[in-house]
Design a protein around this motif. Sequence first.
Motif, PDB file in Angstrom:
ATOM      1  N   GLU A 569       0.837  -1.203   0.000  1.00  0.00           N
ATOM      2  CA  GLU A 569       0.000   0.000   0.000  1.00  0.00           C
ATOM      3  C   GLU A 569       0.873   1.254   0.000  1.00  0.00           C
ATOM      4  O   GLU A 569       0.581   2.229  -0.703  1.00  0.00           O
ATOM      5  CB  GLU A 569      -0.931  -0.006   1.210  1.00  0.00           C
ATOM      6  CG  GLU A 569      -1.869   1.186   1.246  1.00  0.00           C
ATOM      7  CD  GLU A 569      -2.832   1.159   2.419  1.00  0.00           C
ATOM      8  OE1 GLU A 569      -3.727   2.036   2.465  1.00  0.00           O
ATOM      9  OE2 GLU A 569      -2.707   0.271   3.286  1.00  0.00           O
ATOM     10  N   ALA A 570       1.950   1.217   0.784  1.00  0.00           N
ATOM     11  CA  ALA A 570       2.868   2.361   0.817  1.00  0.00           C
ATOM     12  C   ALA A 570       3.536   2.555  -0.536  1.00  0.00           C
ATOM     13  O   ALA A 570       3.745   3.685  -0.983  1.00  0.00           O
ATOM     14  CB  ALA A 570       3.912   2.157   1.905  1.00  0.00           C
ATOM     15  N   VAL A 571       3.895   1.448  -1.207  1.00  0.00           N
ATOM     16  CA  VAL A 571       4.502   1.535  -2.545  1.00  0.00           C
ATOM     17  C   VAL A 571       3.521   2.185  -3.513  1.00  0.00           C
ATOM     18  O   VAL A 571       3.875   3.078  -4.292  1.00  0.00           O
ATOM     19  CB  VAL A 571       4.928   0.147  -3.043  1.00  0.00           C
ATOM     20  CG1 VAL A 571       5.340   0.210  -4.511  1.00  0.00           C
ATOM     21  CG2 VAL A 571       6.076  -0.391  -2.201  1.00  0.00           C
ATOM     22  N   ALA A 572       2.247   1.744  -3.471  1.00  0.00           N
ATOM     23  CA  ALA A 572       1.242   2.293  -4.381  1.00  0.00           C
ATOM     24  C   ALA A 572       1.055   3.790  -4.165  1.00  0.00           C
ATOM     25  O   ALA A 572       0.903   4.558  -5.124  1.00  0.00           O
ATOM     26  CB  ALA A 572      -0.083   1.551  -4.176  1.00  0.00           C
ATOM     27  N   SER A 683       0.530  -7.062  -8.367  1.00  0.00           N
ATOM     28  CA  SER A 683       0.936  -5.667  -8.503  1.00  0.00           C
ATOM     29  C   SER A 683      -0.213  -4.819  -9.033  1.00  0.00           C
ATOM     30  O   SER A 683      -0.490  -3.734  -8.525  1.00  0.00           O
ATOM     31  CB  SER A 683       2.149  -5.555  -9.420  1.00  0.00           C
ATOM     32  OG  SER A 683       2.612  -4.234  -9.498  1.00  0.00           O
ATOM     33  N   MET A 684      -0.919  -5.316 -10.051  1.00  0.00           N
ATOM     34  CA  MET A 684      -2.036  -4.568 -10.614  1.00  0.00           C
ATOM     35  C   MET A 684      -3.187  -4.476  -9.616  1.00  0.00           C
ATOM     36  O   MET A 684      -3.855  -3.439  -9.513  1.00  0.00           O
ATOM     37  CB  MET A 684      -2.511  -5.240 -11.906  1.00  0.00           C
ATOM     38  CG  MET A 684      -1.470  -5.231 -13.028  1.00  0.00           C
ATOM     39  SD  MET A 684      -0.915  -3.547 -13.451  1.00  0.00           S
ATOM     40  CE  MET A 684      -2.433  -2.880 -14.144  1.00  0.00           C
ATOM     41  N   ASP A 685      -3.431  -5.557  -8.859  1.00  0.00           N
ATOM     42  CA  ASP A 685      -4.494  -5.527  -7.843  1.00  0.00           C
ATOM     43  C   ASP A 685      -4.196  -4.491  -6.755  1.00  0.00           C
ATOM     44  O   ASP A 685      -5.120  -3.940  -6.150  1.00  0.00           O
ATOM     45  CB  ASP A 685      -4.652  -6.913  -7.201  1.00  0.00           C
ATOM     46  CG  ASP A 685      -5.273  -7.925  -8.157  1.00  0.00           C
ATOM     47  OD1 ASP A 685      -5.834  -7.500  -9.180  1.00  0.00           O
ATOM     48  OD2 ASP A 685      -5.180  -9.132  -7.879  1.00  0.00           O
ATOM     49  N   LYS A 689       1.185   0.435 -11.005  1.00  0.00           N
ATOM     50  CA  LYS A 689       1.057   0.337 -12.457  1.00  0.00           C
ATOM     51  C   LYS A 689       2.386   0.251 -13.189  1.00  0.00           C
ATOM     52  O   LYS A 689       2.526  -0.500 -14.154  1.00  0.00           O
ATOM     53  CB  LYS A 689       0.264   1.536 -12.976  1.00  0.00           C
ATOM     54  CG  LYS A 689      -1.143   1.616 -12.386  1.00  0.00           C
ATOM     55  CD  LYS A 689      -1.865   2.871 -12.855  1.00  0.00           C
ATOM     56  CE  LYS A 689      -3.258   2.955 -12.244  1.00  0.00           C
ATOM     57  NZ  LYS A 689      -3.963   4.200 -12.650  1.00  0.00           N
ATOM     58  N   ASN A 690       3.384   1.031 -12.792  1.00  0.00           N
ATOM     59  CA  ASN A 690       4.604   1.171 -13.591  1.00  0.00           C
ATOM     60  C   ASN A 690       5.869   0.714 -12.887  1.00  0.00           C
ATOM     61  O   ASN A 690       6.947   0.768 -13.490  1.00  0.00           O
ATOM     62  CB  ASN A 690       4.775   2.634 -14.006  1.00  0.00           C
ATOM     63  CG  ASN A 690       3.578   3.142 -14.792  1.00  0.00           C
ATOM     64  OD1 ASN A 690       3.123   2.485 -15.717  1.00  0.00           O
ATOM     65  ND2 ASN A 690       3.062   4.306 -14.407  1.00  0.00           N
ATOM     66  N   LEU A 691       5.792   0.270 -11.649  1.00  0.00           N
ATOM     67  CA  LEU A 691       6.975  -0.098 -10.886  1.00  0.00           C
ATOM     68  C   LEU A 691       7.155  -1.601 -10.831  1.00  0.00           C
ATOM     69  O   LEU A 691       6.188  -2.353 -10.702  1.00  0.00           O
ATOM     70  CB  LEU A 691       6.873   0.439  -9.461  1.00  0.00           C
ATOM     71  CG  LEU A 691       6.810   1.961  -9.261  1.00  0.00           C
ATOM     72  CD1 LEU A 691       6.607   2.283  -7.791  1.00  0.00           C
ATOM     73  CD2 LEU A 691       8.085   2.619  -9.769  1.00  0.00           C
TER      74      LEU A 691
END
Length: 814
Positions: A569-572, A683-685, A689-691
Motif C-alpha cells: 500500500e505504501a509503494v502504491a 501488482s495490478m491488484d 502500475k509502472n513499478l
Amino acid sequence: MKLSLSWIKDFVNIPEDMDMKQLAYDLTMDTVEVEDVEYLADHFDHMVVGVIEDIEPHPNADKLRVCKVDIGDGEIKDIVCGGINLEKGMRVAVSCPGAIVRWHGEGEPVEIKKSKLRGVASYGMICASDEIGLGDLFPASQEAEILDLSAFDVPAGTTLADALDLNDVLLEIDNKSMTNRPDLWGHYGIAREIAALYNLPLAEIKPFETDVQSDFNVEIADPDRCPRYIGVEMSGVNVKEAPYQMQSRIWKVGMRPINALVDITNYVMLATGNPTHAFDADNISDHIVVRHAAENEKLLLLNDKELSLCTDDLVITDSEGPVALAGVMGGAKDSILPKTERVILEVANFEAAGIRRTALRYDNRTEASSRYEKAIDPERCDQALALSMQYFKELYPELKVTGYCDKYVKKLKRAEIDVNLVWLEKRLGKHLTNDEIQGKLEKLGFDVQINGEDMHVIAPTWRSTGDISIKDDVMEEVARMYGYDNFEPTSFTTTFDSAINQKDQDLVRNMKEFLAIRCGMQEIYTYPWVNDVYLNAIMQTTEGMLRLSTPPAPDLSYLRASLLPNICEAVAKNERYFNDFSIFEEAQVFHDANYTSPYDKSELLPEQRRHIAGAFASSVKDVKELFQEAKGVLEYMPRYTHQAAFEFRKEEKPVWADNVVWLNIYRGDEKIGDMGLLAKKASMDCGIKNLSVMLFELDVLKLKPLISRTNKFTHLAAYPENEYDISMLFDSNAVWSDMHEAILGKKKASEFLKKADFVDEYRGKQIPQGKKSVTIRLTIGSNEKTLTSQEIENVANQVMKKLQKKMGAELRTQ
C-alpha cells in the motif's frame, strides 16, 4: 468538565480569600487535574447595563435608530442601533469602547471603539445576546433582537457581570483524570474533596421522606443491569422558565437551559453526578418496567433518532412499549410537552458496562451515559432524589406527590480492605501516626479500625464501585491526603552491576540501522490493520487472521498477519511521487493461534510476533538489478548486524511472488522468510502500475544474534599491497564459492596472498561453448617487505595453477 465555584460553595464554605491558583494546584496534586481557572467576568469587561432614555430616528438610515442611553456615568450617550425590539425605558447590555464582541454572533471577536455609523457618532454598542456569548442563556426569538434586561432591577451603569451574577470562577477539569472517580462527576463530589483537603465542614443533603401510599409501581426485570430505580409521580406542575440562578448555573458549566421541568433534572445531575429524568405522566400507560429490549424493537429518541434495538439494550417501558433508552436518553413519547401537568421523576442506577455498550452501539453518548458508564453508586440516588424534590417544591408550591416507589433490588456492598501498618509505612517511606492515618481516611468517608499493626478499612459507598479495592488504593488515599509535596526526597542505596547485554534488542536496532543508514532505505510506520484490497492481493486468504469487532472502517477489519500488504500500500501511494525508492518496516504481526494467557489459563490470546519487511521499487532499473540489490542487502545483513548467516533456497513459492524470481530464506534448516518479485497480477491488484517491486520479509524472532564477537584488530599494512586481476575460463556451472575455497582454502596458494574478490563473469563469442570467463582480483602483499614485480607475478601464477588443478580452469588468452 466545568465546575462553578459559587455552586461548589453551596456545599462547602470556601474562604473568600482563598487563592484560586492555589486551590487549582492543590486539587491537581491531590485529586483531579485542573486544566484551567476561568474568571467568567473577564469575558464581560467594559460591558454595563444601560437604560434607554429616548429613541430617535437615524437621519441617514431607515433601519437604524439613535438611542439616548444612560450608562451610569452622569452623561447620556448616543448609541446607534438596528435592534427591532428597542423601547424607551428598556434595560439593555451596552458594550463600551474596549469591550470585545462578535458582530451578530459570528466571525472573529472585535474590539468596540467610538465610531460614526452613517454619519452619526455612536458611543459603544447595544448588544444582542449572541454578540456577547449569552445566546444559550438568553435565546433570541427573532433576528436583530436586542437583549432585554428589564427583568433585572439594577441601576444604570451596573457592570454586566454584577447584574447577571457572572462574577464566578470556573474550574475546568480534565475528564481523563477522573475516569476512575465517578464520585467526582458533580459539584457535590468535588466539594467533598475540597472539604477533606482543607478540613472544612461539608453540607449534608438531607434525605427525602414521604408517606404517600398509592398503586404506582416499578418492576425491575434484571437486577444486575439496574440495581435501583426510584419513581416519583407528581401533579401540580407546568412548563415554565426556571429561576435565573438555576438557568445561569446550567449555562456556566456548558449546558443549555430549556424549561423548569427539564432544568431541574439537569441541575441535579450537575450537582450530584447522578442523572435523573422526567417523564410526562400522562404519556405513561400503567406502571414502569425496566427490562431488556426485544430484538428489533423500535424506539424513537428525544433527538428524533429512531433505533432498532437489540436484546443487550436496557429500556424503560410502560404497558405499550419502550419510553426511554435506560441511562442514555428519553424517548419522544415521554417527552415534556408544552401542556405537561403531571410528571414521573426517574432517579435510577444502571450497570456501567451495559450503558457504555449501548451508547457506543448507537453512537449516542450523552451527559447521562458519560456518568453512568463510570459506575455510579446506587446510594447516590438518595442525594439526587432529595435535591430534586427540594427544587420541585420550591418552583411548584402547589405540587402534590401522588405516587412513590423505591426498588433497591441489589444492595451495594462497601469495599473492605485489610492493611498492615508496617507495610503501609514501608511503601510510603514515611512514618505517620495511627491518628494521622485514621484522620485522613475518615475525612474521605472511610470507616477505619486499627488493632496493633493491622488496620481494617471500609470504603464509603461512593468509592466502592471499583475505585477502592486493594490495599494499594488505601495507601494512595493516605499519601495524597498527606500531600505528595510533603514527602521529603530521600537517597537510596543500590548496586550497579554490569550492563545487561540484550542481544535480541540490539539485533533489531542493528538491522534497522543497517537498512536505513548503510542501504539507504526509508523506514515507514503503518497501522496494525490491513486494507482488504491489499490483503486480497498479497495474502489471498484470511485464514488464521484476527478480525476486529469494531474496525476503524468497513474495509479495515483484519489485523495484519504479514507486513507485506501495508508495504505494498505504501509503494502504491509513493508511486505518484517517486520512480525509484526502497522502504522497510519492523513491527508486530498477529495470528489467531489461541495462546493461553500466563495470567489466566482460561483466557486465550493471539500469537504476536515481530517481522521486518521491505520493498525495492523502481521503473528505471530492470528486474535483474532489483533482484541483485535486494539479495545483496539480505546477504550482507548478517555480517553487518552480527547474526548467523542466511541461506537462499527454492523450496516453496510465496503466493504473492512471480513464478521465476523468488527465493526462500533459511537459517540452517529453519525457514525464516521469503524474497521475490511481486507478481504482475498482485501488482495490478494493488494499484501499482509502472513499478517493478522486489519484496522481502523475515521473522525477527527466528533470527539469532551471535553470542560473542569474533572480530579481531589488525594493523594497517606497513608495506604496500598490490591488486592483480586474472581472467580464467571455467565450466559454465562453476560457482564462486568453490573458486574462493580453492584460492584461500586450508592450503593457500601463497603466504603473500591476502584476499581474492569476484569482479565479473562473461559469456560471449570469444568464449567456447559451455564455458565462462571469470575475472578475479587478487590482493598481494607482505607484512615484512615491499614485494618485487617478479614476486607478485609468482603469486598470481601459483593461484592460476591451483585453479587449473582443482577446477580445470584455463588461462583466457583472448
